[in-house]
Design an enzyme around this catalytic site. Structure first.
Site, PDB file in Angstrom:
ATOM      1  N   SER A 100       8.376  -2.866  -4.032  1.00 56.39           N
ATOM      2  CA  SER A 100       8.087  -2.255  -5.336  1.00 56.39           C
ATOM      3  C   SER A 100       7.898  -3.299  -6.442  1.00 56.39           C
ATOM      4  O   SER A 100       6.770  -3.654  -6.777  1.00 56.39           O
ATOM      5  CB  SER A 100       9.147  -1.236  -5.688  1.00 56.39           C
ATOM      6  N   ARG A 101       9.000  -3.810  -6.987  1.00 59.13           N
ATOM      7  CA  ARG A 101       8.911  -4.863  -8.001  1.00 59.13           C
ATOM      8  C   ARG A 101      10.103  -5.804  -7.835  1.00 59.13           C
ATOM      9  O   ARG A 101      11.231  -5.364  -7.586  1.00 59.13           O
ATOM     10  CB  ARG A 101       8.920  -4.281  -9.422  1.00 59.13           C
ATOM     11  N   ASP A 120       8.256  -8.014  -0.470  1.00 65.34           N
ATOM     12  CA  ASP A 120       6.841  -8.249  -0.745  1.00 65.34           C
ATOM     13  C   ASP A 120       6.660  -8.613  -2.218  1.00 65.34           C
ATOM     14  O   ASP A 120       5.564  -8.917  -2.656  1.00 65.34           O
ATOM     15  CB  ASP A 120       6.050  -6.969  -0.412  1.00 65.34           C
ATOM     16  N   GLU A 149       7.765 -14.208  -8.973  1.00 64.04           N
ATOM     17  CA  GLU A 149       6.549 -14.312  -8.160  1.00 64.04           C
ATOM     18  C   GLU A 149       5.321 -14.811  -8.908  1.00 64.04           C
ATOM     19  O   GLU A 149       4.408 -15.375  -8.317  1.00 64.04           O
ATOM     20  CB  GLU A 149       6.228 -12.966  -7.481  1.00 64.04           C
ATOM     21  N   HIS A 205       3.170 -10.167  -2.104  1.00 66.00           N
ATOM     22  CA  HIS A 205       2.614  -9.006  -2.802  1.00 66.00           C
ATOM     23  C   HIS A 205       1.303  -8.553  -2.157  1.00 66.00           C
ATOM     24  O   HIS A 205       0.277  -8.407  -2.823  1.00 66.00           O
ATOM     25  CB  HIS A 205       2.399  -9.326  -4.292  1.00 66.00           C
TER      26      HIS A 205
HETATM   27  P1  NAD Z   1       5.003   7.049  -8.422  1.00 69.91           P
HETATM   28  O1  NAD Z   1       4.962   7.088  -9.904  1.00 69.91           O
HETATM   29  O2  NAD Z   1       4.124   7.986  -7.648  1.00 69.91           O
HETATM   30  O3  NAD Z   1       6.501   7.276  -7.908  1.00 69.91           O
HETATM   31  C1  NAD Z   1       7.603   6.648  -8.439  1.00 69.91           C
HETATM   32  C2  NAD Z   1       8.803   7.561  -8.190  1.00 69.91           C
HETATM   33  O4  NAD Z   1       9.978   6.859  -8.581  1.00 69.91           O
HETATM   34  C3  NAD Z   1       8.760   8.863  -9.010  1.00 69.91           C
HETATM   35  O5  NAD Z   1       9.000   9.955  -8.153  1.00 69.91           O
HETATM   36  C4  NAD Z   1       9.885   8.686 -10.031  1.00 69.91           C
HETATM   37  O6  NAD Z   1      10.522   9.904 -10.373  1.00 69.91           O
HETATM   38  C5  NAD Z   1      10.820   7.761  -9.271  1.00 69.91           C
HETATM   39  N1  NAD Z   1      11.731   7.007 -10.121  1.00 69.91           N
HETATM   40  C6  NAD Z   1      11.527   6.499 -11.358  1.00 69.91           C
HETATM   41  N2  NAD Z   1      12.616   5.833 -11.778  1.00 69.91           N
HETATM   42  C7  NAD Z   1      13.535   5.941 -10.776  1.00 69.91           C
HETATM   43  C8  NAD Z   1      14.854   5.474 -10.602  1.00 69.91           C
HETATM   44  N3  NAD Z   1      15.460   4.751 -11.550  1.00 69.91           N
HETATM   45  N4  NAD Z   1      15.488   5.774  -9.452  1.00 69.91           N
HETATM   46  C9  NAD Z   1      14.873   6.497  -8.489  1.00 69.91           C
HETATM   47  N5  NAD Z   1      13.627   6.969  -8.592  1.00 69.91           N
HETATM   48  C10 NAD Z   1      12.967   6.687  -9.724  1.00 69.91           C
HETATM   49  O7  NAD Z   1       4.699   5.527  -8.033  1.00 69.91           O
HETATM   50  P2  NAD Z   1       4.152   4.974  -6.635  1.00 69.91           P
HETATM   51  O8  NAD Z   1       2.666   5.027  -6.627  1.00 69.91           O
HETATM   52  O9  NAD Z   1       4.901   5.595  -5.517  1.00 69.91           O
HETATM   53  O10 NAD Z   1       4.555   3.424  -6.776  1.00 69.91           O
HETATM   54  C11 NAD Z   1       5.909   3.030  -6.843  1.00 69.91           C
HETATM   55  C12 NAD Z   1       5.974   1.555  -7.202  1.00 69.91           C
HETATM   56  O11 NAD Z   1       5.449   0.765  -6.133  1.00 69.91           O
HETATM   57  C13 NAD Z   1       5.094   1.129  -8.396  1.00 69.91           C
HETATM   58  O12 NAD Z   1       5.748   1.402  -9.625  1.00 69.91           O
HETATM   59  C14 NAD Z   1       4.930  -0.334  -8.165  1.00 69.91           C
HETATM   60  O13 NAD Z   1       6.007  -1.027  -8.799  1.00 69.91           O
HETATM   61  C15 NAD Z   1       5.057  -0.488  -6.652  1.00 69.91           C
HETATM   62  N6  NAD Z   1       3.797  -0.894  -5.999  1.00 69.91           N
HETATM   63  C16 NAD Z   1       3.786  -2.021  -5.240  1.00 69.91           C
HETATM   64  C17 NAD Z   1       2.620  -2.404  -4.595  1.00 69.91           C
HETATM   65  C18 NAD Z   1       2.562  -3.635  -3.724  1.00 69.91           C
HETATM   66  O14 NAD Z   1       1.460  -4.072  -3.357  1.00 69.91           O
HETATM   67  N7  NAD Z   1       3.672  -4.212  -3.326  1.00 69.91           N
HETATM   68  C19 NAD Z   1       1.456  -1.648  -4.751  1.00 69.91           C
HETATM   69  C20 NAD Z   1       1.519  -0.477  -5.526  1.00 69.91           C
HETATM   70  C21 NAD Z   1       2.699  -0.106  -6.133  1.00 69.91           C
END
Ligand code: NAD
Length: 330
Positions: free
Chosen positions: A233-234, A258, A263, A295
């Site tokens: 995620s981050r 990842d 980073e 990433h």
């Molecule tokens: P999304 O908005 O569809 O889902 C995020 C979910 O997290 C939501 O259901 C929200 O309610 C929940 N949430 C928010 N704060 C929270 C908390 N404190 N505790 C628990 N749940 C919480 O987003 P997504 O498309 O599923 O993406 C999620 C994350 O993945 C992005 O924000 C990004 O940081 C990361 N990401 C990484 C890559 C990569 O290449 N590694 C690529 C895309 C996204």
């Protein structure tokens, strides 16, 4: 209209130039990150296209606004690197690509988990040296293991389905539980229960001020001995030094990342001929039970095509109709 791209890699140019055959925007590609050091290079661009590690703080946004930039298009899902309040104040509209391919990230998450667990990265090198022994390659079944997913939005949900396909028991924590997942027998639990009962924990929530360092000494202490943690995620969701301490104590059995706190100084660059100054990542990479990818979870053909498609459509919609369905609003 002219668009300035930052943090550009050859593959960004390839996918965006192909998609631009529909639009004929004028592109100006910068390899460097966007930040205070380069913001003055903007000339007459009306839109700026950025990625995960570009810095769009108040200072940068103020200069962009003075230079006439109207739109920021994030070619990624996360938007934690943008000061949205400042963007609003300076009249800059921000859009992102919320769902270019949740499956790309979810599948990479499972790839990391399987690699760490079944040690295919070690086996690959071992057999090439005609070492066919199995010592040190012991893994565990995912079948009937408990996988805890934090954040069941688009990516977390796609990963939950994959995990269910392996016959794992899936528990989840989200501020907004997903009814469809509950129908698939995903059980929503408190964060503390998820920490204390999961064999594997996978992070799929966005980075927010509330969950910065969600995985730290205190939360790791609640986890099972030998827990596996995967973070696609981050980086700032994990307190890296606390994780290193827990890896040394064998509290964390396997760690797959990842994304990494620092980073922006490393990822997306070829540093193979340089001396890396970041001792923390060097230490992490020296551990046999840690897997680092740079990433790349999003990086599939399908995702890149969708990112280019959605980003250019959104800039075009904002410029011509003043509206896009993927605007990031405060
Ligand atoms: P999304 O908005 O569809 O889902 C995020 C979910 O997290 C939501 O259901 C929200 O309610 C929940 N949430 C928010 N704060 C929270 C908390 N404190 N505790 C628990 N749940 C919480 O987003 P997504 O498309 O599923 O993406 C999620 C994350 O993945 C992005 O924000 C990004 O940081 C990361 N990401 C990484 C890559 C990569 O290449 N590694 C690529 C895309 C996204």
């Amino acid at each position: 209209m002219k668009i300035a791209f930052f943090s550009t890699q050859p593959y960004d140019k390839e996918f965006f130039e192909k998609e631009n055959e529909k639009y004929s925007f004028d592109f100006n590609f910068f390899e460097t990150h966007l930040g205070p050091h380069i913001v003055n290079a903007i000339e007459d661009e009306k839109a700026v296209c950025v990625f995960v590690n570009d810095v769009l703080n108040r200072k940068v946004l103020e200069v962009l606004a003075q230079k006439g930039v109207k739109f920021i298009a994030l070619r990624c899902a996360g938007f934690n690197n943008v000061d949205l309040a400042a963007a609003k104040e300076f009249g800059i509209r921000v859009c992102r690509v919320p769902a270019y391919s949740p499956q790309a990230v979810a599948e990479h998450t499972m790839a990391m988990l399987l690699t760490l667990n079944r040690k295919t990265h070690k086996a690959y090198n071992r057999v090439r040296e005609q070492n066919f022994s199995l010592n040190g390659l012991l893994g565990f079944n995912l079948y009937q293991k408990k996988i805890g997913i934090i954040g069941t939005g688009k990516i977390g949900k796609a990963f939950a389905r994959i995990a269910l396909g392996f016959g794992a028991e899936v528990v989840a924590y989200d501020l907004y539980p997903d009814v469809e997942l509950m129908d698939l027998r995903v059980k929503y639990v408190t964060l503390n229960t998820l920490f204390s009962t999961s064999d594997i924990i996978s992070l799929h929530c966005p980075l927010t001020p509330e969950n910065h360092y969600l995985i730290n000494k205190e939360s790791i202490d609640k986890m099972k001995e030998g827990v596996t943690i995967i973070n696609t995620s981050r980086g700032n969701l994990i307190h890296t030094h606390d994780a290193i301490k827990a890896l040394k104590e064998r509290k964390i059995g396997l760690l797959g990342i990842d994304v990494y706190e620092q980073e922006e100084k490393l990822f997306f660059k070829d540093l193979s001929s340089t001396i890396i100054q970041d001792d923390t990542i060097q230490l992490l990479m020296s551990f046999p039970n840690v897997l680092v990818t740079a990433h790349q979870a999003f990086f599939t053909q399908e995702a890149m095509e969708e990112i280019a498609k959605r980003t250019l459509k959104s800039i075009s919609d904002l410029a011509h109709n003043g509206i896009t369905d993927i605007e990031v609003l405060l």
